[in-house]
Design a protein around this motif. Sequence first.
Motif: not given
Length: 249
Positions: A81-95
């Motif tokens: 989970a800690i690795w995943t956070r910076p590997h998601l774009s703002d767009r993917a996070k918003a989705y």
Amino acid sequence: MFSDVHANLEALEEVLDFFEASAVDGYICCGDLVGYGPDPETCVARIAALKNSVIVCGNHDLVAVERLELSWFNPYAKTAAIWTRPHLSDRAKAYLAGLSPKREASGFTVAHGTPRRPPEEYMMSAAQFRENIPYAKVWPVFVGHSHMSLCFRLRQKAPSLLEVESQCLEDGQTFKACPGPQGLLPAALNPGSVGQPRDHDTRASCALYDSETGVFKSVRLTYDIAAVQRKIRRVGLPEYLALRLAYGQ
Ligand code: ZN
């Protein structure tokens, strides 16, 4: 229908190719698009682009967008989970942040874990299924979270007695939600996990559902496990996350 992709792109591509070849009318995803695997951004983008879809989020998606506490995760899930956070774009996070862990649609409900406690609770026993019956209005309920194609239904002969039948489906097996006086009787149907099956079958798991007959069919598909393992090692995720794919657990 599919669930628990866990950022495993190779498995997801096989499943989506199969659905396209099967000419499905729409897509249902029971959550956990990310977590554990090496391709969170692409997996979210592929799922977000599906037409005619009902998608819910899972506990790993909520942790990835910091909507759920990390503290109760096991060490592997936490590291991923800690690795995943910076590997998601703002767009993917918003989705992901815009998804709910439970959704009622026309003719079915989708919940990541259970209708009662959608992101956390596992639907694993007849007693749990029975206890969850008051928490959904529209049946069947499609669930994920356990990473096993474990299905439950009320028996048609005596629904008022709340007698429950359950079955863990293997490739090609079917399970039917029984008709009742007002639509289908309660049934919980789990398509298993696309990206991290835990029933000792290493193939990606998904399902087809025929809304006219209530028949749910389990489908298993082979994919390039070695390619995913190489990616997991290359990006520095825990070795155990690569190994478990080869054992189906
Ligand atoms: Zn999961």
